[in-house]
Design a protein around this motif. Structure first.
Motif, PDB file in Angstrom:
ATOM      1  N   LYS A 261      73.752 120.772 -26.968  1.00  0.00           N
ATOM      2  CA  LYS A 261      74.859 121.599 -27.459  1.00  0.00           C
ATOM      3  C   LYS A 261      75.081 122.759 -26.505  1.00  0.00           C
ATOM      4  CE  LYS A 261      72.188 124.647 -30.434  1.00  0.00           C
ATOM      5  NZ  LYS A 261      72.745 125.953 -30.209  1.00  0.00           N
ATOM      6  N   GLY A 262      76.112 123.520 -26.789  1.00  0.00           N
ATOM      7  CA  GLY A 262      76.366 124.707 -25.987  1.00  0.00           C
ATOM      8  C   GLY A 262      77.334 124.442 -24.852  1.00  0.00           C
ATOM      9  N   GLY A 263      77.446 125.437 -24.002  1.00  0.00           N
ATOM     10  CA  GLY A 263      78.394 125.363 -22.903  1.00  0.00           C
ATOM     11  C   GLY A 263      77.927 124.469 -21.774  1.00  0.00           C
ATOM     12  N   HIS A 264      78.888 123.992 -21.008  1.00  0.00           N
ATOM     13  CA  HIS A 264      78.577 123.175 -19.843  1.00  0.00           C
ATOM     14  C   HIS A 264      79.683 123.362 -18.805  1.00  0.00           C
ATOM     15  CE1 HIS A 264      81.066 120.563 -22.417  1.00  0.00           C
ATOM     16  NE2 HIS A 264      81.588 120.181 -21.271  1.00  0.00           N
ATOM     17  N   LEU A 265      79.382 123.003 -17.580  1.00  0.00           N
ATOM     18  CA  LEU A 265      80.385 123.090 -16.523  1.00  0.00           C
ATOM     19  C   LEU A 265      81.334 121.906 -16.609  1.00  0.00           C
ATOM     20  CD1 LEU A 265      78.233 124.142 -13.452  1.00  0.00           C
ATOM     21  CD2 LEU A 265      79.794 125.551 -14.775  1.00  0.00           C
ATOM     22  N   ALA A 266      82.595 122.186 -16.338  1.00  0.00           N
ATOM     23  CA  ALA A 266      83.603 121.138 -16.302  1.00  0.00           C
ATOM     24  C   ALA A 266      84.540 121.432 -15.135  1.00  0.00           C
ATOM     25  CB  ALA A 266      84.386 121.106 -17.615  1.00  0.00           C
ATOM     26  N   LYS A 267      85.221 120.413 -14.669  1.00  0.00           N
ATOM     27  CA  LYS A 267      86.177 120.583 -13.578  1.00  0.00           C
ATOM     28  C   LYS A 267      87.564 120.791 -14.164  1.00  0.00           C
ATOM     29  CE  LYS A 267      87.059 118.816  -9.012  1.00  0.00           C
ATOM     30  NZ  LYS A 267      86.698 117.807  -8.028  1.00  0.00           N
ATOM     31  N   ASP A 268      88.224 121.854 -13.748  1.00  0.00           N
ATOM     32  CA  ASP A 268      89.568 122.164 -14.207  1.00  0.00           C
ATOM     33  C   ASP A 268      90.536 121.109 -13.690  1.00  0.00           C
ATOM     34  OD1 ASP A 268      91.856 123.418 -15.143  1.00  0.00           O
ATOM     35  OD2 ASP A 268      91.887 124.921 -13.555  1.00  0.00           O
TER      36      ASP A 268
END
Length: 118
Positions: A97-104
């Motif tokens: 869970k929680g935040g993760h990196l993603a590509k815009d």
């Protein structure tokens, strides 16, 4: 005192705001990592810090009590002139869970996204 924003919990059955008559405070949840910045701006906290001469801010999650500021990283950050820097780590099976990196999709850069935004 600085308090982040809150978001209404929704019922999975119909996506309507959840109700908890015994304790309405349970009807709300924290909006996630990315809320820190708009909450600081909207509350006036950012302006107060800037007027006092603060230039850098170290932020860690409340569940990471061992987090400390590394002066080498701060020095590097200051030398780059970047507006934002984030320390990341490879996820493990415990990191569900929680935040993760993603590509815009628009600009191609990296952004921090909450699991709830997927």
């Amino acid at each position: 005192e600085f308090v982040q924003n809150k978001a209404p919990k929704v019922a999975a059955s119909d996506m309507m705001p959840a109700a908890w008559e015994k304790d309405p405070s349970h009807e709300w949840c924290p909006p996630g990592h990315g809320d820190l910045y708009p909450a600081m701006l909207g509350s006036g906290t950012l302006d107060k810090l800037l007027k006092k001469g603060f230039k850098y801010m170290f932020v860690s999650n409340s569940d990471n009590l061992g987090a400390t500021m590394d002066l080498k990283i701060l020095s590097y950050f200051a030398s780059t002139g970047a507006p934002f820097m984030m320390e990341v780590a490879v996820r493990t099976d415990a990191d569900k869970k929680g935040g993760h990196l993603a590509k815009d999709k628009v600009g191609g850069g990296l952004l921090l996204r909450e699991s709830a935004q997927c």
